[in-house]
Motif scaffolding. Structure first.
Motif, PDB file in Angstrom:
ATOM      1  N   PRO A  25     -20.006 -87.697  12.334  1.00 24.96           N
ATOM      2  CA  PRO A  25     -18.610 -88.147  12.305  1.00 24.96           C
ATOM      3  C   PRO A  25     -17.635 -87.155  12.929  1.00 24.96           C
ATOM      4  N   ALA A  26     -17.999 -85.868  12.948  1.00 19.76           N
ATOM      5  CA  ALA A  26     -17.125 -84.871  13.579  1.00 19.76           C
ATOM      6  C   ALA A  26     -16.937 -85.171  15.058  1.00 19.76           C
ATOM      7  N   ALA A  27     -17.923 -85.838  15.672  1.00 16.62           N
ATOM      8  CA  ALA A  27     -17.812 -86.214  17.083  1.00 16.62           C
ATOM      9  C   ALA A  27     -17.134 -87.569  17.256  1.00 16.62           C
ATOM     10  N   VAL A  28     -17.316 -88.448  16.276  1.00 17.29           N
ATOM     11  CA  VAL A  28     -16.806 -89.813  16.395  1.00 17.29           C
ATOM     12  C   VAL A  28     -15.303 -89.884  16.154  1.00 17.29           C
ATOM     13  N   ALA A  29     -14.805 -89.185  15.141  1.00 19.69           N
ATOM     14  CA  ALA A  29     -13.397 -89.284  14.732  1.00 19.69           C
ATOM     15  C   ALA A  29     -12.413 -88.994  15.866  1.00 19.69           C
ATOM     16  N   PRO A  30     -12.580 -87.903  16.639  1.00 20.95           N
ATOM     17  CA  PRO A  30     -11.602 -87.653  17.696  1.00 20.95           C
ATOM     18  C   PRO A  30     -11.613 -88.700  18.796  1.00 20.95           C
ATOM     19  N   VAL A  31     -12.760 -89.312  19.057  1.00 24.31           N
ATOM     20  CA  VAL A  31     -12.816 -90.363  20.075  1.00 24.31           C
ATOM     21  C   VAL A  31     -12.067 -91.598  19.593  1.00 24.31           C
ATOM     22  N   LEU A  32     -12.238 -91.938  18.315  1.00 24.37           N
ATOM     23  CA  LEU A  32     -11.508 -93.081  17.758  1.00 24.37           C
ATOM     24  C   LEU A  32     -10.000 -92.841  17.818  1.00 24.37           C
ATOM     25  N   ALA A  33      -9.580 -91.645  17.427  1.00 20.47           N
ATOM     26  CA  ALA A  33      -8.146 -91.328  17.429  1.00 20.47           C
ATOM     27  C   ALA A  33      -7.583 -91.301  18.846  1.00 20.47           C
ATOM     28  N   GLY A  34      -8.275 -90.605  19.739  1.00 16.12           N
ATOM     29  CA  GLY A  34      -7.767 -90.466  21.102  1.00 16.12           C
ATOM     30  C   GLY A  34      -7.700 -91.786  21.842  1.00 16.12           C
TER      31      GLY A  34
END
Length: 303
Positions: A25-34
């Protein structure tokens, strides 16, 4: 007393454990936000989003594999380790096998990066290349920054700022202040994950001369750091939404405040050792939740 050795898994299971799915999830969260915030200024391209997501996950896997191998070589993964067992230290995978794993994960990230470069342009080379270098040198190389108290700020920089900005750039091919604003809460919470990890391992890291920021500032200040980062994530959302840098819809991310307050209370009340492992998982879940809700806020603003 050292903990009893965990049961020996088969090779497939060993690789799965080495990937460390709870960290992804540490990799997924910033992609979702960005991607969600970028949608306010342009169309949402599903193909680009999926490529950015896959690339980010592979970079996280490189981080996990490289840490597994490098910490073993530096003697940081001792039998007294309180976190989940590491594949190389346990003998489940050899150093050679892990080196091959790092190479393959890096190659996969590079292939995705090349495709994005062809679609979006050369800035992706800088963003992706810098992220891969940061992934490998956290605990590897001649001067691993994770051993010199720099893990927290560089985690914030690359898994917060760079990751969110990069995911947004993939969508709209420009960098905006709105993306920078979205990177702050994401960066705070991903760093909070690392803080709990280092708080749990503070004694074993100190004995193995792994000078994380937690080792340098001590247990009490590390607990304060976690609370500041957690609370700061929600304060930053409120401030940036109030001044127009984030859509007002991003206030939906405050749905994560109650579990965040519970986490902070548990950390302040002195949870330590293996009791921090569930806190680590819940902080990762909080990070994913907030990142997803910030992205949703951006998408709602386009309606």
């Amino acid at each position: 007393m050292a903990a009893a050795a965990p049961p020996i898994p088969g090779k497939r299971r060993a690789w799965l454990l080495a990937v460390r799915p709870p960290t992804l999830p540490a990799a997924v969260a910033p992609v979702l936000a960005g991607a969600g915030i970028a949608a306010v200024d342009g169309d949402f391209e599903v193909g680009r989003f999926l490529l950015a997501l896959i690339g980010a996950v592979f970079i996280q896997i490189v981080v996990n594999f490289a840490n597994d191998l490098s910490d073993f070589r530096r003697g940081a993964d001792t039998p007294d380790r309180l976190g989940p067992p590491r594949a190389v230290a346990q003998g489940w995978l050899s150093q050679r096998e892990m080196t091959v794993g790092i190479t393959l994960a890096t190659a996969a990230a590079l292939i995705v990066g090349i495709v994005l470069i062809l679609i979006v342009g050369w800035p992706i080379l800088i963003i992706g290349g810098a992220s891969l270098i940061a992934a490998v040198t956290y605990t590897g190389g001649p001067l691993p920054y994770g051993y010199r108290g720099l893990g927290d700020p560089i985690c914030f920089l690359f898994f917060g700022f760079v990751a969110v900005m990069g995911a947004g750039y993939v969508q709209i091919e420009e960098l905006t202040w709105e993306l920078a604003a979205a990177s702050v809460p994401v960066g705070c919470l991903v760093t909070a994950i690392l803080v709990i990890n280092n708080l749990r391992d503070i004694d074993t890291d100190r004995s193995s001369d792994k000078r994380t920021l937690a080792v340098l500032i001590g247990e009490r200040n590390t607990r304060i750091e976690h609370v500041v980062l957690t609370v700061g994530a929600f304060v930053s959302i409120a401030v940036f939404a109030s001044v127009g840098l984030l859509p007002y819809y991003c206030f939906i991310a405050w749905l994560g405040l109650p579990p965040a307050m519970w986490l902070s209370r548990e950390i302040v009340n002195g949870r330590s050792g293996t009791a921090l492992n569930p806190m680590l998982k819940r902080t990762a879940q909080l990070h994913l939740l907030v990142g997803a809700l910030i992205g949703l806020g951006g998408l709602l603003a386009t309606l």
